[in-house]
Write a protein that holds these residues in place. Structure first.
Motif, short mmCIF file in Angstrom:
data_model
loop_
_atom_site.label_atom_id
_atom_site.label_comp_id
_atom_site.label_asym_id
_atom_site.label_seq_id
_atom_site.Cartn_x
_atom_site.Cartn_y
_atom_site.Cartn_z
N LEU A 701 -72.25 83.95 133.15
CA LEU A 701 -73.58 83.87 133.79
C LEU A 701 -73.40 83.65 135.29
O LEU A 701 -72.69 82.73 135.70
CB LEU A 701 -74.35 82.70 133.17
N PRO A 702 -74.02 84.44 136.13
CA PRO A 702 -73.88 84.28 137.59
C PRO A 702 -74.72 83.11 138.11
O PRO A 702 -75.78 83.29 138.72
CB PRO A 702 -74.36 85.61 138.15
N VAL A 703 -74.25 81.89 137.87
CA VAL A 703 -75.01 80.69 138.22
C VAL A 703 -75.31 80.63 139.71
O VAL A 703 -76.42 80.23 140.13
CB VAL A 703 -74.22 79.43 137.78
N GLU A 704 -74.37 81.04 140.56
CA GLU A 704 -74.55 80.95 142.01
C GLU A 704 -75.76 81.75 142.48
O GLU A 704 -76.43 81.38 143.44
CB GLU A 704 -73.28 81.43 142.73
N LYS A 705 -76.04 82.88 141.81
CA LYS A 705 -77.16 83.73 142.22
C LYS A 705 -78.51 83.20 141.72
O LYS A 705 -79.55 83.72 142.11
CB LYS A 705 -76.95 85.15 141.69
#
Length: 801
Positions: A701-705
């Motif tokens: 999952l792209p948490v930073e985005k």
């Protein structure tokens, strides 16, 4: 002063066919100083006119006409008008033997009796079913007819032998006795003799038995007792139970033997359902109101009924309650009333167990339940404890500073069941809560149950029986893990049976909690699911370093095992462990690294001091590797087992090397080449199985985005969606508002897409890997009115281990 020796009271309702014979039997008595009071209870046939004709001819006959009040009301009217020294009731379709009143009167006078009870002979009309006729004779059960009995003593001595008759016409009573104790009949109901006869027995100081059949009882079609069951029958039976119970706790003390009266009450409770099932036309609102009144009566008089009620009474009232709840739809019970009856059911269950507790004077189990914000599951947990077949419990609810509604649930259960004790403390963790529980425990045994788990009804009974019969210090069970309503059996790997002496030293201690780099629990490292002798576990709980919050169960269980002389392992799966995502064992805590140090030092010190230090310290090393591995998963949001993945990767690498070695061999011999090929196929199949079944893949999952839009709705419950779900709920940056899917499973907390528009969120994440599928989902969401800037999807990155 009246010189009337006996008042004969004849209640009449539409018995013109039999009334004359009944009145004539009273007129033919050899005792002449009598009066005959005929009470016409609103008859619509010629009964009233027949009675008036007799009154015109005989001066000792009087007739009272009244509106219908049923049999009890008519008898009361006659009693109020009576002038005789004794009262004899005569039903208007029955007759008296000519010598009946003379014998009864003389015997009463001779014994200075409050009550004389005699026998009767029964007969029936030709068309009547004789199988329902009662035998009204007691000459074969050995009643001493010369003895003057206390009424309670008579009841307790002869009830089980069928020697107690409550029929009003078989109880010849002194009128002063009836007046003094205000003994009359319930108006407007059937079965009025049930509580009336009981009350006479409970209050009579001088009761005698005359072994003569002086009353003649007619069985016929169309009488009250033989008519088809109606609502009046059903409501009357409920009223009868309430009146019997009132008599029981009003006229009996804790010192009285109330076993037989309780048996009588229990049988009348059981008859409610029997009459219900035989009643064709039922007014359900009226029935529910009457039952609710009965249940509330028991609740309001809890202390009184608890004090003197014994035996099956509460079991039968509990069965009746369950029957009512099973008819919820049919009865039309509203939610408030349903909740009220469910609450009352808890009380009845406690009262049932309270009665059973009396046989377990020396065995007592203290159940300790540490609680922190467990409102969603707590009621199910406590229900499962209160419904244990072993009743002799105290339930110590330790509220560790909950901020939800857990305290209200605890206090409600404390009101229902005296075995429940509630303690509140400021939040300090499960260890401090358990310490408080142990400090207040009084039982011979202690059991710990987590507030989000539950147990099967016979768990404690079975384990106490094992402990007592084997003098076991610890009884430990396997258990069921409940993940999203799916059950997975788990437990330690030691065999079932009793371990003491050499078996304990050679079989348990070397394999107690770890054998090698992979998990291999001999005894599962949890406090819950086990029964401990209080002195075995109490000391270890109180010694435990409260800075240990992860692995604290193991730090208590295994030192306790070292102290035990006997451990019994069972494989029954009584305990249901619920894998709740926000529970203590699932949460992330940055103090985990410090915890590892404290845990290791604590156990290292204990094991080093043991005579078995060599085998224990070796296990400790493996155990700490595993604990640190799990801690790493929590700290760094890794939703898979590093240890297992590493082991499986090494297995695959090893098989790859074996395949290459086989391929390089070329002996030229056909038979050997065939064997080589078979081995290659076998190894390739093993690799395929390992990869397909055991090695996890991670969709990242792209948490930073997403951290600038932290309130997330996840769409998709497939493989990618499930992995995204785990990462979101483990993330400190994101908050999962809802999990949506077109095929939502409500039991797993999922919602249907249509519900999204009702929620407050920042972003909807589409949790699928296929681009065309993501586009289709985006289109469907926009058709629901969701703008495109609120929808996020990008091709997820996949990591294969």
């Amino acid at each position: 002063m009246s010189n009337v020796k006996v008042s004969v009271i004849i209640p009449v309702y539409n018995t013109e066919q039999y009334l004359a014979e009944s009145i004539e039997s009273a007129l033919d008595q050899t005792l002449k100083e009598i009066e005959i009071i005929v009470v016409d209870d609103g008859s619509s046939d010629d009964s009233g006119r027949i009675a008036d004709a007799y009154a015109a001819l005989y001066g000792n006959i009087s007739v009272i006409h009244q509106e219908n009040q049923n049999l009890g009301g008519a008898r009361n009217t006659g009693l109020y008008a009576a002038k005789g020294r004794y009262i004899q009731y005569l039903d208007s379709d029955d007759v008296l033997r000519p010598e009946a009143l003379e014998h009864l009167f003389n015997f009463a006078e001779k014994k200075a009796a409050d009550v004389v009870t005699c026998d009767a002979v029964s007969f029936c009309e030709e068309t009547f079913d004789t199988s329902v006729m009662n035998n009204y004779t007691r000459n074969k059960i050995g009643i001493d007819s010369e003895k003057v009995w206390n009424g309670k003593e008579f009841w307790n001595t002869f009830y089980k032998q069928g020697g107690v008759f409550n029929n009003a016409y078989l109880l010849f009573c002194r009128k002063d006795f009836l007046d003094e104790h205000k003994i009359s009949f319930e108006k407007g109901v059937y079965y009025e003799d049930n509580e009336h006869g009981l009350k006479i027995h409970l209050l009579a100081q001088r009761l005698v038995y005359l072994p003569e059949q002086l009353y003649v009882r007619r069985y016929r079609t169309g009488s009250i007792i033989t008519s088809p069951c109606s609502m009046t029958h059903l409501l009357s039976q409920i009223t009868s139970v309430k009146k019997i119970w009132t008599n029981l706790f009003t006229f009996c003390t804790q010192q009285d033997n109330t076993e037989c009266v309780s048996i009588y009450l229990a049988s009348n409770i059981r008859k409610i359902r029997n009459v219900w099932e035989r009643t064709e036309m039922i007014d359900y609102p009226q029935l529910v109101g009457k039952l609710e009144d009965l249940f509330s009566f028991i609740e309001q008089n809890k202390d009184a009924v608890e004090r003197v009620t014994k035996g099956l009474v509460f079991h039968n009232i509990l069965e009746l309650t369950d029957y009512v709840l099973s008819k919820e739809a049919e009865l039309g019970i509203n939610m408030h009333l349903l909740q009220n009856i469910s609450r009352q059911r808890h009380l009845f269950h406690y009262l049932e167990k309270h009665v059973e507790m009396q046989q377990y004077r020396e065995i007592w189990v203290s159940v300790v339940v540490p609680i922190y914000n467990a409102e969603s599951y707590l009621e199910e947990c406590l229900d499962s404890i209160l419904e244990q077949t072993f009743p002799n419990l105290e339930i110590l609810l330790i509220d560790d500073g909950s901020t939800d509604g857990s305290a209200d649930v605890c206090k409600r259960f404390r009101k229902i069941d005296k075995r429940v004790k509630y303690f509140y403390k400021f939040n300090g963790g499960s260890t401090s809560a358990r310490k408080l529980g142990v400090q207040n425990a009084t039982g011979k045994y202690v059991m710990f149950i987590d507030a989000d788990d539950y147990i099967k009804p016979d768990m404690i009974s079975y384990m106490v029986d094992i402990a007592e019969n084997n003098e076991a210090d610890i009884v430990t069970d396997t258990f069921i893990t409940d993940v999203n309503q799916q059950d997975y059996p788990q437990g330690g790997k030691l065999e079932e049976g009793v371990f003491r002496g050499e078996d304990l030293k050679k079989k348990v201690l070397p394999n107690m909690f770890y054998r090698n780099i992979l998990e291999h629990w001999g005894i599962w490292p949890t406090l819950w699911g086990k029964l401990f002798k209080r002195d075995i576990i109490g000391e270890k709980i109180l010694e435990l370093d409260e800075r240990i919050f992860y692995g604290e169960d193991a730090a208590s269980v295994f030192p306790a095992c070292l102290k035990a002389n006997c451990i019994y392992i069972i494989k029954k799966y009584f305990y249901h462990y619920r894998a709740v995502q926000n529970s203590v064992s699932k949460s992330v805590n940055k103090d985990l690294l410090d915890n590892m140090y404290y845990l290791h030092e604590y156990l290292y010190r204990i094991f080093s001091d043991s005579e078995y230090s060599e085998v224990l310290l070796k296990q400790l090393g493996y155990y700490m590797l595993n604990v640190m591995n799990h801690a790493g998963q929590k700290l760094f949001h890794i939703p898979y087992s590093l240890e297992e993945a590493q082991h499986l990767k090494q297995s695959i690498i090893q098989r790859d090397k074996q395949i290459q070695a086989l391929k390089e061999i070329n002996t030229g011999l056909a038979s050997e080449v065939k064997v080589q090929r078979e081995n290659i196929v076998k190894l390739e199949n093993e690799i395929k199985t390992l990869k397909g079944k055991n090695i996890p893949s991670i969709w990242v999952l792209p948490v930073e985005k997403l951290k600038d839009n932290p309130k997330i709705i996840l769409y998709g419950a497939g493989k990618v969606g499930q992995l995204f779900y785990r990462q979101i709920i483990q993330s400190e940056e994101l908050e999962l508002i809802a999990w949506a899917d077109k095929s939502a499973i409500v039991g797993k907390g999922q919602i249907f897409p249509e519900k999204i528009k009702e929620l407050d969120y920042d972003m909807i994440i589409i949790g699928v890997a296929n681009e065309s599928m993501a586009e289709q989902i985006e289109k469907e969401l926009m058709e629901l009115g969701i703008t495109k800037d609120k929808i996020f999807w990008e091709k997820p990155r996949k990591i294969n281990l």
